[in-house]
Design a protein around this motif. Structure first.
Motif, PDB file in Angstrom:
ATOM      1  N   ASN A 497       0.799  -1.220   0.000  1.00 26.56           N
ATOM      2  CA  ASN A 497       0.000   0.000   0.000  1.00 26.56           C
ATOM      3  C   ASN A 497       0.831   1.269   0.000  1.00 26.56           C
ATOM      4  OD1 ASN A 497      -3.141  -0.170   0.302  1.00 26.56           O
ATOM      5  ND2 ASN A 497      -2.335  -1.963   1.365  1.00 26.56           N
ATOM      6  N   ARG A 514      -6.132  -5.798   2.668  1.00 30.49           N
ATOM      7  CA  ARG A 514      -6.417  -4.893   1.561  1.00 30.49           C
ATOM      8  C   ARG A 514      -5.106  -4.506   0.888  1.00 30.49           C
ATOM      9  NH1 ARG A 514      -9.081   0.245   3.237  1.00 30.49           N
ATOM     10  NH2 ARG A 514      -8.441  -0.284   5.358  1.00 30.49           N
ATOM     11  N   GLU A 518      -7.184  -1.521  -3.698  1.00 32.24           N
ATOM     12  CA  GLU A 518      -8.437  -2.174  -3.328  1.00 32.24           C
ATOM     13  C   GLU A 518      -9.248  -1.271  -2.408  1.00 32.24           C
ATOM     14  OE1 GLU A 518      -7.174  -6.902  -3.516  1.00 32.24           O
ATOM     15  OE2 GLU A 518      -7.483  -5.926  -1.581  1.00 32.24           O
ATOM     16  N   LYS A 519     -10.540  -1.243  -2.624  1.00 32.82           N
ATOM     17  CA  LYS A 519     -11.445  -0.456  -1.796  1.00 32.82           C
ATOM     18  C   LYS A 519     -12.403  -1.380  -1.078  1.00 32.82           C
ATOM     19  CE  LYS A 519     -11.239   3.625  -4.779  1.00 32.82           C
ATOM     20  NZ  LYS A 519     -12.017   4.597  -5.573  1.00 32.82           N
ATOM     21  N   GLU A 520     -12.725  -1.003   0.121  1.00 34.29           N
ATOM     22  CA  GLU A 520     -13.628  -1.804   0.936  1.00 34.29           C
ATOM     23  C   GLU A 520     -14.799  -0.939   1.372  1.00 34.29           C
ATOM     24  OE1 GLU A 520     -12.940  -5.415   3.911  1.00 34.29           O
ATOM     25  OE2 GLU A 520     -12.070  -3.536   4.592  1.00 34.29           O
ATOM     26  N   ASN A 533     -14.941   4.492   1.713  1.00 34.30           N
ATOM     27  CA  ASN A 533     -13.903   3.496   1.946  1.00 34.30           C
ATOM     28  C   ASN A 533     -13.718   3.268   3.433  1.00 34.30           C
ATOM     29  OD1 ASN A 533     -13.429   3.128  -0.739  1.00 34.30           O
ATOM     30  ND2 ASN A 533     -11.745   4.611  -0.834  1.00 34.30           N
ATOM     31  N   CYS A 542     -12.604  -3.266   9.588  1.00 38.52           N
ATOM     32  CA  CYS A 542     -11.899  -3.124   8.316  1.00 38.52           C
ATOM     33  C   CYS A 542     -10.769  -4.140   8.220  1.00 38.52           C
ATOM     34  CB  CYS A 542     -11.311  -1.720   8.188  1.00 38.52           C
ATOM     35  SG  CYS A 542     -12.546  -0.427   8.002  1.00 38.52           S
ATOM     36  N   ARG A 543     -10.532  -4.611   7.013  1.00 38.99           N
ATOM     37  CA  ARG A 543      -9.361  -5.447   6.786  1.00 38.99           C
ATOM     38  C   ARG A 543      -8.105  -4.591   6.898  1.00 38.99           C
ATOM     39  NH1 ARG A 543      -9.812  -7.909   1.063  1.00 38.99           N
ATOM     40  NH2 ARG A 543     -10.568  -5.799   0.649  1.00 38.99           N
ATOM     41  N   LEU A 545      -4.429  -3.029   6.139  1.00 35.89           N
ATOM     42  CA  LEU A 545      -3.706  -2.768   4.904  1.00 35.89           C
ATOM     43  C   LEU A 545      -2.495  -3.699   4.797  1.00 35.89           C
ATOM     44  CD1 LEU A 545      -3.719   1.140   4.900  1.00 35.89           C
ATOM     45  CD2 LEU A 545      -5.205  -0.385   3.585  1.00 35.89           C
TER      46      LEU A 545
END
Length: 572
Positions: A497, A514, A518-520, A533, A542-543, A545
């Motif tokens: 990232n 992520r 990639e967007k979540e 996001n 959230c996953r 990074l």
């Protein structure tokens, strides 16, 4: 076959410029009609000849409808193009003829019989006697004699497509033909910019890109100096502390001789400082004079190391009895080495683990493993990088025996694959001849394990022998697919990232992290909202990074960490 799929296939066929019909029902047959052509040739060209060849390259590629990337400089040509095999064969012939024509015109103008041979420094297809017949297709095409036709040849490899991916996803979608400073960039491009400015009296044009490169280079040099100073200070402090401890112990046990001990302590303190200074060279405390090294390696005519064919490479390695006398040197970048490398029973492999090619000179100059070996066997993807790196290693270590793999990993794998196919045919025809079988087994072995990373839409070459050497960054399970089953052209690869370097992460673990780009979506929010996001500071679901070292990025402020890879097999 659906209509949309057929349209894309027709578009790809048009892009390669082959008009002959093929059956789309047999996907294997379709794949066999296409290739990626990888080639280079070191040939001295004037600036006007570079411009002329640029236009010729564009015209030939447009005529044959080929696409790819081609670099042309005053020292040679380096290219990778995709298309139908028959179109690529025509391309090779026409490009060879054009280079021959340029040199022939120069020959006729100056009247020097040996001028052409002096200007053509190297092409592995024509550099050795056993390959003199490879370019016979060019005979009498431009009115020259037979001897002239064998001077110019391209070190070209016709690489197969991956059968598991669609054809159109593995072909270049555009043509880029550009003039460059060099065939390959071994040093930071700021050196070339500085040279241009010096030649123009310091008035060279400066673009945003060049200014950014200069700032980046200055920042990298400052970080390198800072790290080296920290290492030296730590080494000095450790030596002084250790010496003081020793001195205090001596004083405790020798109270009766305090006067003599004090004198000894003073002498020991002086010796300590000398010892500390002596320890400093164990780390690269002094930066190389890269400017002068650049002039010797990049600005002089090509004088590469001795080239070994695949068979010669294997035989030469098999002759080595001690792991302390020779070294396999991988001059590629870390993301290339992680999916494939050479492994030999008696010769260790040095993985330089560079993230960019300009890190290589400093690393090679300071590595202790290289210093203590007598023989260096270097390799890269297609051979072009080793041409200049072998000059660099020779400049740093003039007393060592240096070899490079002719045609790189690509030619090596193709040779081993072809010989193994021949062996299978021979085994079918002579199943009762065990001696013949054992002989072929010895001649077709491959010391390269894993996949060959390539810089085209395939990502890796399809020729490999089954072993997976890559590892998932998270769970450490065998994994060697940066794209997790997707075609590389889909841009779904796993990247850090921060520095955006390619990262190996298996399919199961990728669901938990992520990657770059990639967007979540946040549950309950509009997916079209640009602020939807996932924010880790607000949402613990959230996953996390993904970074190149899993939980952080190690790109900025760090030097390459070379790794010496030993074979797990016993020495034979």
């Amino acid at each position: 076959m659906t209509t949309s799929g057929r349209g894309r296939g027709d578009e790809a066929r048009a892009g390669a410029g082959a008009g002959d019909e093929e059956s789309s029902d047999d996907s294997s047959c379709c794949h066999d009609h296409w290739r990626i052509a990888l080639y280079y040739a070191y040939v001295e060209l004037s600036p006007s000849e570079v411009q002329l060849h640029l236009e010729v390259q564009k015209q030939i590629c447009e005529d044959l409808r080929l696409k790819g990337r081609i670099r042309i400089s005053t020292e040679g040509v380096n290219g990778v193009v995709s298309g139908r095999l028959n179109a690529l064969k025509k391309y090779e012939k026409r490009i060879s003829i054009d280079i021959q024509r340029i040199l022939s015109n120069e020959l006729q103008g100056e009247g020097e019989v040996d001028n052409k041979k002096k200007r053509f420094f190297f092409s592995s297809a024509t550099n050795y006697d056993d390959d003199d017949d490879d370019e016979n297709e060019n005979e009498n095409e431009n009115g020259g004699d037979d001897d002239d036709e064998t001077v110019v040849g391209l070190d070209i490899k016709y690489c197969q497509l991956r059968k598991e991916l669609p054809i159109q996803e593995q072909l270049f979608d555009r043509l880029i033909v550009k003039e460059t400073k060099t065939v390959i960039s071994l040093f930071d491009q700021s050196f070339g910019q500085k040279q241009d400015n010096d030649q123009n009296g310091g008035c060279g044009r400066s673009s945003k890109t060049s200014r950014y490169r200069r700032r980046r280079e200055r920042k990298r040099e400052e970080q390198t100096r800072r790290m080296q100073n920290n290492q030296n200070n730590q080494c000095t402090q450790q030596c002084i502390i250790q010496d003081n401890d020793d001195n205090s112990n001596k004083n405790e046990h020798n109270n009766s001789n305090s006067n003599s001990n004090n004198n000894n302590n003073n002498d020991n303190n002086k010796d300590t400082m000398k010892l500390a200074e002596g320890n400093i060279p164990s780390t690269p405390t002094k930066l190389l004079n890269l400017q002068s090294l650049h002039k010797v390696v990049m600005e002089k005519p090509l004088q590469p190391a001795r080239h070994l064919s695949a068979t010669e490479w294997n035989n030469k390695l098999d002759e080595i009895e001690s792991s302390d006398s020779a070294l396999l040197l991988d001059v590629r970048n870390v993301y290339e080495m992680r999916v494939g490398l050479f492994v030999h029973p008696t010769t260790p492999t040095l993985l330089t683990n560079t993230r960019k090619y300009s890190d290589l000179p400093q690393l090679l100059a300071s590595n202790e493993e290289i210093k203590k070996r007598e023989q260096i066997f270097m390799y890269c993807t297609g051979g072009v990088r080793c041409e200049r790196v072998s000059m660099l290693v020779h400049e740093l270590y003039p007393d060592k025996e240096i070899y490079q793999l002719r045609g790189g990993i690509q030619t090596y794998l193709q040779t081993c694959s072809e010989e193994q196919k021949y062996q299978e045919i021979q085994q079918q025809q002579q199943q009762d001849s065990t001696d013949r079988k054992n002989e072929n087994d010895n001649n077709t072995k491959s010391y390269f394990e894993g996949k060959n990373f390539v810089f085209d839409p395939r990502r890796t070459d399809p020729i490999h022998f089954g072993k997976i050497v890559g590892r998932c960054l998270v769970c450490d399970k065998p994994h060697d697919d940066y794209d997790n089953g997707h075609a590389p052209s889909k841009n779904s690869e796993a990247r850090c990232n921060q520095c955006r370097m390619l990262v190996l992460i298996c399919n199961d673990c990728r669901l938990k992290y992520r990657c770059h780009g990639e967007k979540e979506e946040v549950e309950g929010e509009d997916s079209n909202d640009k602020d939807s996001n996932c924010d880790e500071s607000r949402n613990t679901n959230c996953r996390p990074l993904l970074y190149c070292t899993l939980d952080h990025c190690s790109h900025e402020g760090t030097l390459p960490d070379p790794e010496l890879r030993m074979s797990i097999q016993n020495n034979k």
